[in-house]
Design a protein around this motif. Structure first.
Motif, PDB file in Angstrom:
ATOM      1  N   PRO B 178       7.337  -2.868   6.185  1.00 30.73           N
ATOM      2  CA  PRO B 178       7.682  -3.273   4.814  1.00 30.73           C
ATOM      3  C   PRO B 178       6.732  -4.339   4.274  1.00 30.73           C
ATOM      4  O   PRO B 178       6.331  -4.298   3.114  1.00 30.73           O
ATOM      5  N   GLY B 182       4.309  -4.290   0.977  1.00 28.71           N
ATOM      6  CA  GLY B 182       4.338  -5.317  -0.061  1.00 28.71           C
ATOM      7  C   GLY B 182       2.946  -5.826  -0.396  1.00 28.71           C
ATOM      8  O   GLY B 182       2.575  -5.941  -1.561  1.00 28.71           O
ATOM      9  N   LEU B 185       1.033  -3.188  -2.376  1.00 35.49           N
ATOM     10  CA  LEU B 185       1.469  -3.139  -3.778  1.00 35.49           C
ATOM     11  C   LEU B 185       0.875  -4.301  -4.552  1.00 35.49           C
ATOM     12  O   LEU B 185       0.441  -4.159  -5.690  1.00 35.49           O
ATOM     13  N   ARG B 212       7.036   1.394  -2.376  1.00 36.82           N
ATOM     14  CA  ARG B 212       8.147   0.545  -2.775  1.00 36.82           C
ATOM     15  C   ARG B 212       9.350   0.778  -1.851  1.00 36.82           C
ATOM     16  O   ARG B 212      10.012  -0.164  -1.437  1.00 36.82           O
ATOM     17  N   ALA B 215       8.751  -0.795   1.451  1.00 33.14           N
ATOM     18  CA  ALA B 215       8.949  -2.242   1.362  1.00 33.14           C
ATOM     19  C   ALA B 215      10.429  -2.587   1.315  1.00 33.14           C
ATOM     20  O   ALA B 215      10.837  -3.676   1.708  1.00 33.14           O
ATOM     21  N   ARG B 216      11.232  -1.666   0.824  1.00 38.97           N
ATOM     22  CA  ARG B 216      12.673  -1.912   0.764  1.00 38.97           C
ATOM     23  C   ARG B 216      13.372  -1.551   2.062  1.00 38.97           C
ATOM     24  O   ARG B 216      14.594  -1.631   2.153  1.00 38.97           O
ATOM     25  N   GLY B 217      12.601  -1.122   3.043  1.00 40.40           N
ATOM     26  CA  GLY B 217      13.184  -0.904   4.367  1.00 40.40           C
ATOM     27  C   GLY B 217      13.662   0.516   4.619  1.00 40.40           C
ATOM     28  O   GLY B 217      14.441   0.754   5.534  1.00 40.40           O
ATOM     29  N   TYR B 218      13.206   1.469   3.828  1.00 38.19           N
ATOM     30  CA  TYR B 218      13.607   2.859   4.047  1.00 38.19           C
ATOM     31  C   TYR B 218      12.772   3.496   5.153  1.00 38.19           C
ATOM     32  O   TYR B 218      11.582   3.208   5.292  1.00 38.19           O
ATOM     33  N   ALA B 219      13.395   4.383   5.912  1.00 37.60           N
ATOM     34  CA  ALA B 219      12.648   5.191   6.877  1.00 37.60           C
ATOM     35  C   ALA B 219      12.073   6.396   6.132  1.00 37.60           C
ATOM     36  O   ALA B 219      12.536   6.748   5.047  1.00 37.60           O
ATOM     37  N   GLU B 222      14.494   8.921   4.905  1.00 37.23           N
ATOM     38  CA  GLU B 222      15.281   8.466   3.747  1.00 37.23           C
ATOM     39  C   GLU B 222      14.450   8.516   2.470  1.00 37.23           C
ATOM     40  O   GLU B 222      14.955   8.837   1.398  1.00 37.23           O
ATOM     41  N   LYS B 225      14.358  12.024   1.246  1.00 35.09           N
ATOM     42  CA  LYS B 225      15.617  12.385   0.608  1.00 35.09           C
ATOM     43  C   LYS B 225      15.698  11.794  -0.798  1.00 35.09           C
ATOM     44  O   LYS B 225      16.108  12.448  -1.750  1.00 35.09           O
ATOM     45  N   GLN B 226      15.279  10.572  -0.894  1.00 41.00           N
ATOM     46  CA  GLN B 226      15.353   9.846  -2.157  1.00 41.00           C
ATOM     47  C   GLN B 226      14.467  10.470  -3.226  1.00 41.00           C
ATOM     48  O   GLN B 226      14.831  10.554  -4.392  1.00 41.00           O
TER      49      GLN B 226
END
Lengths: 428, 263
Positions: B178, B182, B185, B212, B215-219, B222, B225-226
């Motif tokens: 993450p 950051g 970005l 992003r 950086a928000r901690g998604y694997a 995920e 999927k998002q």
């Protein structure tokens, strides 16, 4: 990283009360102010005394003053040593100007009047009268240059900005010009104009030669001095902080040994120490701040909130911030909401490892997300206490014109997203 | 989505090569990636790793966490504590992945990368580097990436995630923590400065979204999927960002890199 107010090593309160010339609030050499401070008299009296001497027996007053000026070292006499920080630059890099005190203005007027009176009354008879003005000119020029030298010495404990330096240079040049003018007038009065040309040419040639020879060396020397000074100040600052950090590391290690059987406390201590160390190592120069300070930018506010939650709940929060901007009312509310979200994540979702906090400033929009990897929950079947907190997050954001979203599902952790527009006047 | 063409290999001699491989690897690694990222299936996966770190305690810790080859599939074939040792050990053992500390006596991780560049660019079994550090300094992080590392993780990473990252690097993918996301970005943030090279100096909207979320901690799963894309597509976006990071001449990146004397 607090910038401590340090008096320079040369002016550590001496055991014996010495006479110093005053470095600030002075007119010429700071003699009068220094004396006033030393004797405990109002400075105006001392100035008037000098002026009186000067008017009564012209040369005596001047001589006395000059003797003091040369013999007495420049210090911080005559001023109460109020704690003045080394670098009084505000966050936006401006320096506040102090207003001149009325005594100074009065004294200046008095001085001018005195000079005029002296010039008018000094009837030295016949020839000599013509020398008064040139002498005065030369005198003023010399005074200007001398003050210049004083300032160079004074710069050791006041950092002078670029503009100030230009001003000083101008003053020095003006002094030299005045002296030159005075001398020229002398020549004109004494000799004929015919000789002036040759004399001037010769003088200019000599001066130019000297400037060429000594100029580069002088410039380099002054540059080296300045550089060396800044390096020293910086090294000193760093050494101070390092000492502080080492101290707190030792403290932490001691506490960890004492609390060895309390894992959550150990974790909390280690984490807090790690944060402090990182703060010192990886913050860009000049932004060093104590965690105790009130944050005034978004990035600082987010980090501070996360640090507090971490300390209180013993769950690590990893913070990533992209961009930065000054705080305004709406953003302060957003920070409050973000803090609530962090507390929630630490309380209910801390089991799933570190809580991820992400803040981003993009144009006028500030976005914050707080995500935990805890058990998550079903939004439609929330217990009341969590509902209340959620209301406090969502409600608060709404009141200030922002939006908040909470996403969670059993087994998926929870994520709170907060969005807020910056106010128009806050531009950063 | 842009594919990394072979022409990239003609770019910078040091990094272009690695970027060129990403495309072929990306295709080959497709099936492997589809299997998800659980380390549980590690039994049939094997990877040879060298640990480079000047802290013996840390090496021992990592060894204990990931070195149980039967369970994790990770085989630690060598260790090194400074730059010279590292170069020797890496040349001798030819591992698939090197876990590389950023701060090392003798010139830092960057120096190891520089001296092992030929191995990293080898067509057959290239040696790939994953940077591991306690540092938070942007120039350190961006520095090792521009030096050729395929990813960056902090030392607080869990053993499981580390194993995951090692396999991902082995397959030629990029691994962004993450924090690194950051920094990237930040480095590619919109400035008024006109891009020198349109392709390299700008992130696409999609790449931005992916970063992003990282950086928000998604694997990766995920993120897929998002954004309604496959994990493979997520990976190719991240690889594209890595390539831009290594080849871009953007002012901020260059500044960070020169701070570490990389350019």
């Amino acid at each position: 990283m607090p910038v401590t107010a340090r008096m320079p090593e040369t002016t550590d309160d001496p055991p014996v009360r010495k006479l110093y010339r005053s470095a600030d609030g002075r007119m010429l050499g700071g003699v009068a102010r220094g004396l006033a401070g030393h004797l405990g008299l109002p400075v105006v009296w001392v100035r008037l005394a000098f002026l009186g001497l000067f008017l009564a027996h012209g040369p005596l007053g001047v001589l006395l003053y000059a003797a003091f000026w040369i013999a007495v070292p420049l210090g911080v006499g005559g001023r109460s040593q109020e704690a003045r920080t080394l670098f009084e630059t505000t966050s936006d890099g401006r320096r506040r100007l102090r207003k001149p005190d009325r005594g100074q203005v009065v004294a200046l007027i008095a001085l001018l009047v005195g000079a005029a009176v002296f010039a008018g009354t000094a009837d030295l008879g016949g020839d000599a009268n013509r020398y008064v003005w040139p002498t005065l000119l030369v005198g003023v020029g010399v005074v200007l240059v001398w003050r210049q030298v004083d300032n160079a010495r004074r710069a050791q404990w006041t950092d002078s900005g670029r503009r100030k330096r230009l001003f000083q240079l101008a003053r020095g040049l003006a002094g030299v010009a005045l002296v030159g003018m005075g001398l020229t007038v002398f020549l004109l009065v004494r000799g004929s104009v015919a000789q002036l040309g040759t004399a001037l040419t010769a003088a200019i040639a000599v001066l130019a030669g000297m400037a060429l020879l000594a100029g580069p060396w002088l410039v380099r020397m002054s540059q080296d001095l300045t550089e060396e000074r800044t390096m020293r100040i910086r090294a000193q600052e760093r050494a101070e902080v390092a000492a502080h950090v080492h101290d707190s590391v030792l403290h932490t290690l001691t506490l960890i040994q004492r609390n060895a059987d309390d894992p959550s406390e150990v974790r909390r201590l280690a984490r807090a120490q790690e944060r402090e160390l990182r703060n010192w190592l990886y913050r860009p120069e000049g932004t060093g701040k104590d965690e105790a300070d009130e944050p005034d930018t978004l990035a600082d506010a987010v980090r501070k909130a996360a640090a507090e939650v971490e300390d209180k709940h013993g769950v690590p929060l990893e913070v990533v911030v992209v961009g930065d901007c000054p705080l305004d009312e709406g953003l302060a509310a957003q920070m409050q909401a973000a803090r609530e979200a962090m507390v929630n994540a630490a309380k209910y979702g801390g089991g799933g490892g570190a809580v991820q906090v992400y803040a981003e400033v993009e144009g006028r929009t500030v976005f914050v997300s707080v995500r935990d990897r805890g058990p998550g929950f079903d939004l439609h079947a929330v217990p009341d206490d969590r509902m209340g907190v959620r209301e406090s997050i969502i409600g608060r954001m709404r009141r200030y014109g922002g939006t908040a979203r909470v996403r969670s599902a059993p087994g998926e952790g929870t994520e709170v997203e907060l969005e807020m527009d910056r106010s128009e006047e806050a531009d950063g | 989505m842009t594919t990394v063409g072979g022409q990239a290999a003609g770019g910078s001699a040091e990094n272009g090569q690695a970027a060129g491989e990403t495309a072929e690897q990306g295709q080959a690694a497709g099936e492997a990636a589809e299997q998800g990222q659980a380390a549980g299936e590690a039994a049939e996966r094997r990877v040879r790793v060298v640990l480079v770190d000047d802290h013996r305690m840390f090496r021992a810790g990592v060894q204990a966490e990931i070195g149980r080859t039967d369970e994790t599939g990770v085989e630690v074939v060598g260790e090194a504590a400074d730059v010279d040792q590292a170069v020797t050990v890496i040349h001798a053992t030819r591992p698939e992945v090197v876990l590389l500390d950023v701060h090392l006596p003798g010139g830092g991780g960057v120096e190891v990368l520089r001296r092992c560049a030929p191995l990293a660019a080898a067509g057959e079994n290239p040696v790939r580097f994953l940077a591991l550090s306690v540092s938070d300094a942007a120039e350190d992080v961006i520095g090792v990436i521009r030096g050729g590392a395929r990813g960056y993780v902090t030392k607080t990473i869990t053993g499981r995630d580390l194993i995951d990252s090692i396999f991902r690097v082995q397959e030629g993918d990029a691994v962004f923590s993450p924090r690194l996301a950051g920094f990237v970005l930040d480095a590619f943030a919109s400035t008024d400065a006109p891009p020198v090279d349109e392709d390299l100096d700008r992130l696409t909207q999609r790449e931005r979204e992916v970063l992003r979320l990282i950086a928000r901690g998604y694997a990766y799963k995920e993120i897929g999927k998002q954004l309604f894309i496959s994990v493979k597509t997520v990976e190719s976006h991240v690889s594209a960002v890595l390539r831009k990071l290594q080849l871009s001449n953007r002012h901020e990146l260059t500044r960070w890199a020169t701070a570490r004397r990389l350019v």
